[in-house]
Design an enzyme around this catalytic site. Sequence first.
Site, mmCIF file in Angstrom:
data_model
loop_
_atom_site.group_PDB
_atom_site.id
_atom_site.type_symbol
_atom_site.label_atom_id
_atom_site.label_comp_id
_atom_site.label_asym_id
_atom_site.label_seq_id
_atom_site.Cartn_x
_atom_site.Cartn_y
_atom_site.Cartn_z
ATOM 1 N N GLU A 115 -1.655 31.706 41.379
ATOM 2 C CA GLU A 115 -1.914 30.267 41.398
ATOM 3 C C GLU A 115 -1.611 29.637 40.043
ATOM 4 O OE1 GLU A 115 -5.300 29.212 44.521
ATOM 5 O OE2 GLU A 115 -5.979 30.744 43.108
ATOM 6 N N GLU A 135 -6.839 37.495 49.573
ATOM 7 C CA GLU A 135 -8.040 36.740 49.940
ATOM 8 C C GLU A 135 -8.613 37.144 51.296
ATOM 9 O OE1 GLU A 135 -6.319 34.731 46.558
ATOM 10 O OE2 GLU A 135 -5.447 35.525 48.396
#
Length: 264
Positions: A115, A135
């Site tokens: 990210e 995730e």
Amino acid sequence: MDGAASEDLVTYELRGSIAVIGLNRPEKRNAVSDRVVNALSAAAERAEGEARAAVIHGHGKHFCAGLDLAEHVEKPLIDAVKGSRQWHRIFDRFERGSIPFITALHGAVVGGGFELAAASHIRVAEESAFFGMPEGTRGIFVGGGGSVRIARLIGAARMGDMMLTGRTVGAPEMERWGGVSYVVPEGQGLEKAMEIAAKTAENAEMSNYAILNALPRIQDMSSEDGLFVESIMSALTSATPEAEERLRAFLEKRAGKVEAPRNG
């Protein structure tokens, strides 16, 4: 934040016109905590005040293995939401700031590390770099802007695949997907990133500012609105004294022409 003191979560060094920002938790594979994100924000602020471009890299064997789960698991729900929004604000500072940010990637580029890289403008990956979005296997969801930035780079379907399966992707494949712009041999990532940063630092400041701030906003607009904003930015950048001098230099043959790439 000067130097590379071991107690610094983020190191900072000014090399000429280039700010060099280093994630400095090698024992944690440079996992990102709220303190690290805040330190990155301070580094970005300093870089914008004294540099023409910046490079972000990771000390140790990895760029960044993602979110500091030990910190995250103890957060109350509202604090987790607030923390995510803080990440958004700070990573947005990189993406829509006033100078180009280039990331030099090696080893793990996972979760929050990906990210952060996605918030930079140009990504250079060493052949050793591997990308992951685990995730789904951790029972969580991205919170540092990945659902917008990474999905735009590689597509929501590919990002969803990585999150659902937990699979990792090597640097050459990530280049084909559009997640990185350059793949270089082991140990050459920072050098290549510095070379690119130096090149961008030579550009006109107004042109760089328009590229960094107009392009992502135009992407969010309708075609007609985007074209209108493009016209305004084109006129504004062309009206600067620096643009006039650069154009005259080209017309008077004091500046080189665009050449074909040397490596095909």
